[in-house]
Design an enzyme around this catalytic site. Structure first.
Site, mmCIF file in Angstrom:
data_model
loop_
_atom_site.group_PDB
_atom_site.id
_atom_site.type_symbol
_atom_site.label_atom_id
_atom_site.label_comp_id
_atom_site.label_asym_id
_atom_site.label_seq_id
_atom_site.Cartn_x
_atom_site.Cartn_y
_atom_site.Cartn_z
ATOM 1 C CE LYS A 110 -4.428 0.876 0.118
ATOM 2 N NZ LYS A 110 -5.491 0.039 -0.456
HETATM 3 P P1 NAD Z 1 -13.029 7.807 -3.184
HETATM 4 O O1 NAD Z 1 -12.054 8.822 -2.781
HETATM 5 O O2 NAD Z 1 -13.373 7.620 -4.616
HETATM 6 O O3 NAD Z 1 -14.434 8.065 -2.411
HETATM 7 C C1 NAD Z 1 -14.554 8.210 -1.030
HETATM 8 C C2 NAD Z 1 -15.989 8.640 -0.692
HETATM 9 O O4 NAD Z 1 -16.104 8.691 0.729
HETATM 10 C C3 NAD Z 1 -16.373 10.024 -1.215
HETATM 11 O O5 NAD Z 1 -17.739 10.040 -1.562
HETATM 12 C C4 NAD Z 1 -16.160 10.933 0.005
HETATM 13 O O6 NAD Z 1 -16.981 12.086 -0.031
HETATM 14 C C5 NAD Z 1 -16.569 9.975 1.127
HETATM 15 N N1 NAD Z 1 -15.966 10.336 2.418
HETATM 16 C C6 NAD Z 1 -14.702 10.752 2.660
HETATM 17 N N2 NAD Z 1 -14.543 11.005 3.975
HETATM 18 C C7 NAD Z 1 -15.734 10.734 4.566
HETATM 19 C C8 NAD Z 1 -16.201 10.802 5.893
HETATM 20 N N3 NAD Z 1 -15.423 11.244 6.883
HETATM 21 N N4 NAD Z 1 -17.477 10.408 6.139
HETATM 22 C C9 NAD Z 1 -18.271 9.983 5.137
HETATM 23 N N5 NAD Z 1 -17.884 9.917 3.851
HETATM 24 C C10 NAD Z 1 -16.637 10.288 3.569
HETATM 25 O O7 NAD Z 1 -12.507 6.434 -2.522
HETATM 26 P P2 NAD Z 1 -12.821 4.941 -2.978
HETATM 27 O O8 NAD Z 1 -11.810 4.523 -3.969
HETATM 28 O O9 NAD Z 1 -14.279 4.817 -3.295
HETATM 29 O O10 NAD Z 1 -12.492 4.132 -1.635
HETATM 30 C C11 NAD Z 1 -13.419 4.009 -0.568
HETATM 31 C C12 NAD Z 1 -12.972 2.888 0.358
HETATM 32 O O11 NAD Z 1 -12.903 1.658 -0.377
HETATM 33 C C13 NAD Z 1 -11.593 3.058 0.988
HETATM 34 O O12 NAD Z 1 -11.606 2.459 2.264
HETATM 35 C C14 NAD Z 1 -10.700 2.257 0.054
HETATM 36 O O13 NAD Z 1 -9.514 1.818 0.712
HETATM 37 C C15 NAD Z 1 -11.602 1.104 -0.260
HETATM 38 N N6 NAD Z 1 -11.280 0.383 -1.504
HETATM 39 C C16 NAD Z 1 -11.252 1.030 -2.701
HETATM 40 C C17 NAD Z 1 -10.994 0.296 -3.860
HETATM 41 C C18 NAD Z 1 -11.044 0.915 -5.234
HETATM 42 O O14 NAD Z 1 -10.997 0.169 -6.215
HETATM 43 N N7 NAD Z 1 -11.176 2.219 -5.373
HETATM 44 C C19 NAD Z 1 -10.734 -1.075 -3.783
HETATM 45 C C20 NAD Z 1 -10.753 -1.697 -2.531
HETATM 46 C C21 NAD Z 1 -11.037 -0.952 -1.404
#
Ligand code: NAD
Length: 418
Positions: A110
């Site tokens: 990571k």
């Molecule tokens: P992103 O940045 O695209 O979206 C994050 C979302 O969460 C946004 O809508 C933001 O407004 C919201 N957010 C941020 N802080 C917040 C808070 N304090 N309270 C409520 N909402 C909040 O991120 P993502 O890629 O969608 O990732 C989200 C989660 O999924 C993370 O934990 C990431 O590690 C995990 N994840 C992502 C992927 C991927 O393919 N993108 C894969 C596996 C896991």
């Protein structure tokens, strides 16, 4: 140090509680545990950036390679104010257990840069990304360590990373996944994590006899993972009753009109204030009644204080580490089943694996093929977890860690590491 809930434990210590339970079941000795628990390599770098106003600001970046016994290191890069060393270590170890659980040939890594991407201009983000990539470049290679998007990063970030790496090594699309299709990205990558989440929801609903059109789905977070989860769940006939982003949420007990929501988000930039729905805070949203509560935003949102008030039948961990260990225990005692992050959000890394493979032999899969293969792997992993949970009379999380840690320990032994 990032701490979660009321335990004061770092995210890394919290994740290791789950690792230790698997290690106990596998009867690993102290040395074996230490080898598998500890990251293989941790790099911290200074990331100096010339800001638009002429100042130089120095950010801190990390790349942690946790375990590469099963293949090249693989893991996303997070841009977030709380992305510190402990958090990146925790997320790197989750990648190790995740890639092993779903049985794709990668290890776990990571990266992170401690910054608030929303406060940076596009030019500043471009310069920050290039400097970070240049400073960790000596750890990367298509057969050594491959980057991907995570919280606060996206396809554009991946293009800048690929471009910077290419300046030194020549054009190398396979060094990052989550790229735009025109530059070697895979069809279906953007939706992959959400599609995987919904595949798990459909499978567990079938097993538990829950009607997808019934009590509804709540999704916290409307970024890559949350927005695709909500859209695909809606397409599959689920009743999506609540959504949120960092600004707050919208809740409507008889279901949200997805087309109206997407229009509203396009026009206002947020999912809050949806006409005809109740405006709720993120905290309130998590406590609304539903069948499936899907945290898809950040770590540690379900903790000891709010766990007793969660009214969902099941929690589906689309975000990484959204439920801290104390809350995990409370929800289990209350009979609320938790589908763990290392299973639920594996769709992203699975399609990253497809993207990387396509880049290596310069192929282009059609989206149908990506979707079919993704669903096959997710369903197989879910079945393995659910059968292990039943056979061993343990939770889904303990079953998922047992499979993941067991597989890495087995390969580490074959390779002579332990
Ligand atoms: P992103 O940045 O695209 O979206 C994050 C979302 O969460 C946004 O809508 C933001 O407004 C919201 N957010 C941020 N802080 C917040 C808070 N304090 N309270 C409520 N909402 C909040 O991120 P993502 O890629 O969608 O990732 C989200 C989660 O999924 C993370 O934990 C990431 O590690 C995990 N994840 C992502 C992927 C991927 O393919 N993108 C894969 C596996 C896991």
């Amino acid at each position: 140090m990032t701490t979660v809930g009321s335990t004061g434990a770092s995210t890394y210590e919290a994740v290791n509680i789950f690792f230790d339970r698997a290690a106990d079941r596998l009867k690993l000795d102290d040395g074996e545990r230490e080898l598998l628990r500890r990251p293989w390599r941790e790099l911290q770098v200074a990331v100096p950036v010339r800001m638009d106003d002429g100042r130089i600001e120095v950010f801190t970046g990390y790349r942690v390679q946790h375990n590469g016994a099963r293949g090249p290191y693989k893991g996303g890069v997070r841009y977030h104010p709380l992305a510190d060393r402990e958090e990146v270590k925790a997320l790197a170890s989750l990648m190790t257990w995740k890639t092993a659980l779903v049985d794709i040939p990668f290890g776990g890594a990571k990266g992170g840069v401690q910054c608030d991407p929303h406060l940076l201009s596009e030019g500043e983000l471009n310069r920050l990304t290039r400097r970070y990539t240049a400073n960790i470049e000596h750890l990367l290679a298509v057969n050594r360590d491959i980057l991907a998007p995570d919280l606060g990063t996206n396809a554009q970030t991946m293009v800048w990373m690929m471009d910077e790496y290419g300046r030194i090594h020549g054009h190398t699309p396979g060094i990052v996944t989550g790229k735009p299709i025109e530059l070697g990205g895979s069809a279906g990558r953007e939706a992959a994590t959400g599609r995987g989440v919904v595949t798990v929801v459909a499978e567990v609903a079938k097993d538990a006899g829950i009607d997808l059109k019934g009590g509804g789905v709540i999704v916290q977070g409307f970024g890559n993972v949350g927005s695709w989860t909500a859209r695909i769940a809606d397409e599959m006939g689920c009743n999506v009753v609540g959504v949120s982003d960092i600004q707050g949420g919208s809740y409507r007990s008889d279901g949200i009109d997805m087309k109206q929501l997407l229009r509203h988000k396009d026009e206002t930039g947020t999912v809050t204030g949806l006409p005809g729905a109740d405006s709720v805070s993120n905290e309130e949203l998590l406590e609304q009644p539903c069948d499936f509560l899907i945290p898809a935003a950040i770590d540690g949102v379900i903790h000891a204080e709010n766990a007793p008030r969660i009214k969902a039948k099941m929690v589906i961990e689309a975000a990484n580490h959204p439920v801290i260990p104390e809350a995990d225990r409370i929800l289990n005692d209350r009979g609320i089943k938790i589908l763990p992050d290392i299973l639920v959000n594996a769709g992203g890394v699975i399609v990253s694996y497809f993207e990387w493979s396509q880049n290596l032999y310069q192929a282009h899969w059609k989206e149908d093929r990506v979707t079919t293969e993704l669903k096959k792997i997710m369903t197989r992993a879910y079945r393995k977890v659910s059968e292990t949970a039943e056979r061993e009379a343990i939770t889904y999380r303990d079953a998922a860690f047992l499979i993941g840690v067991g597989s890495v320990a087995h390969v580490a032994r074959m390779r002579g590491f332990i």
